[in-house]
Design an enzyme around this catalytic site. Sequence first.
Site, PDB file in Angstrom:
ATOM      1  N   ASP A 387       0.796  -1.312  -0.090  1.00  0.00           N
ATOM      2  CA  ASP A 387       0.203   0.115  -0.143  1.00  0.00           C
ATOM      3  C   ASP A 387       0.740   1.436   0.010  1.00  0.00           C
ATOM      4  O   ASP A 387       0.519   2.067  -0.621  1.00  0.00           O
ATOM      5  CB  ASP A 387      -0.725  -0.171   1.183  1.00  0.00           C
ATOM      6  CG  ASP A 387      -2.328   0.305   0.806  1.00  0.00           C
ATOM      7  OD1 ASP A 387      -2.740   0.138  -0.388  1.00  0.00           O
ATOM      8  OD2 ASP A 387      -2.966   0.508   1.598  1.00  0.00           O
ATOM      9  N   ASP A 440      -9.063  -2.827   2.205  1.00  0.00           N
ATOM     10  CA  ASP A 440      -9.090  -2.480   3.348  1.00  0.00           C
ATOM     11  C   ASP A 440      -9.949  -3.013   4.478  1.00  0.00           C
ATOM     12  O   ASP A 440     -10.140  -2.864   5.605  1.00  0.00           O
ATOM     13  CB  ASP A 440      -9.423  -0.866   3.596  1.00  0.00           C
ATOM     14  CG  ASP A 440      -8.731  -0.213   2.395  1.00  0.00           C
ATOM     15  OD1 ASP A 440      -7.216  -0.733   2.518  1.00  0.00           O
ATOM     16  OD2 ASP A 440      -8.947   0.855   2.025  1.00  0.00           O
TER      17      ASP A 440
END
Length: 549
Positions: A387, A440
């Site tokens: 990420d 997420d």
Amino acid sequence: MDLQKVVFFLTLYAVILLGLESSCGVRAGDIVHDDDSAPKKPGCENDFVLVKVQTWINGQENREFVGVGARFGTTIVSKEKNADYSRLTLSNPRDCCSPPKKKLSGDVIMVVRGNCKFTTKANVAQDAGASAVLIINTQKELYKMVCEPDETDLDIHIPAVMLPKDAGVSLEKMLLNNTSVSVQLYSPRRPVVDIAEVFLWLMAVCTILCASYWSAWSAREAAIEHEKQLKDASDELEDTERRSSGDVLEISVTLAVLFVVVASCFLILLYKLMSSWFIELLVVLFGIGGAEGLQTCLAALLSRVFKSAAQSFIKVPFLGVVSYLTLAITPFCIGFAAVWAVYRNLSFGWIGQDILGIALIITVLQIVRLPNLKVGTVLLSCAFLYDIFWVFLSKMFFHESVMIVVARGDKSGEDGIPMLLKIPRIFDPWGGFSIIGFGDILLPGLLVAFSLRYDWLAKKTLRDGYFLWAMFAYGLGLLVTYVALNLMDGHGQPALLYIVPFTLGTFLMLGLKRGDLEVLWTSGVPERPCQHLQLHSDNDVEELLSQDK
């Protein structure tokens, strides 16, 4: 494995990978932009902000256009009530590189791009008496108007706004067909917090909550069935274990690392091939996965009510053996996904996308499991680095954030990839959506679901277990993500940057403090003595030895 399971697992893997591509907390329609390639200097230090251009024809409110403010000129007011109404005038000459043929008395002048610098156009318009200048781009996209490095004539006291080509065509038609066209320029600010973010937070937390309880319940039922088979010494034990493990995919350390590597390759592929046809392909993949997920969730819920239909099976070509209940609800699920795909761009399309997305996430967390904390640590650590790299560090290699470009669908002409949950921003004057990527929710959700399975198998209370703390850590990490997103003026943030340290760090520290870390790290299953092989006295030992002789 029958064809239905093969297709589902392949689609599932593709959707999980694509869900990781949208693992970035971005807020649709950012209104403040910065550009390191266009450094600020005195007289040329404005932020790039989106500007609303509200039109009025013969005193009646008409269409609204959106442009972007220049680096130079005065800042644009933020409140509509403070914005002046000014008459719109076409420049003559059209490029405004030389003084207009007639003086302007506070009019907003509309000019075309080209033949001279942006600042030259603004200075000429200002000298002619214009109150603002609208520069029409030669393309449909917006362009950031900056100053040249050697420019010194930057004493500009009127705002300059660029509009896309189609907006210029529409404004020119208005001027040619009407006697009076006025405009109002303002750049409203977003609220610090929108109610959409609260609902999105609740949606993510509740999705993991439901998926965790379903996963833990299934694991406990399997454990009870396993103990029953052991107690009865049944010959069907091996077949039961094989059947139960066939419906669950346990991630290994190798698969965890490979998963992130393949996700990176997918991300580059999306970035390079991002277009309208590629988005259509992703819509098809998401529709298949969403329909399967919705069918799985509905079948699990309705099986409590229609037990006979759920326990009666029929063999269907290409699909294998399915229950009558599954056969009955499958057409509805396919139809729901098809209707969403057709009408996804309408104002209510986000509802169908969220329903399919939540069902898919719950199904994935039911099927895909972490066997222990070691695998969970490797997976979340790799995703954490993934990420950060693709949101921040990818700018050094691609000159823009690859993750944010893919998540927003900047190069596709669409609203981004469908592998995300989104809710319209209700009190935001700019509209748009608050979004959260599947990654997420899925990746931290695997760890949270693992914690509840362990608690139930270890027969821990909610307070003494790990699930409550893991759930609290996830909610707090997601909350910090939204706080960071607002502090950064809506710029994309890697959500896992905040979520992973909260969830994984809490789990590791709590396990170390309670002395369970070794069991959590290696087996992931609480140690339980086998009741069927215990010897209760010395007589039992002597009897067993005599039998061996």
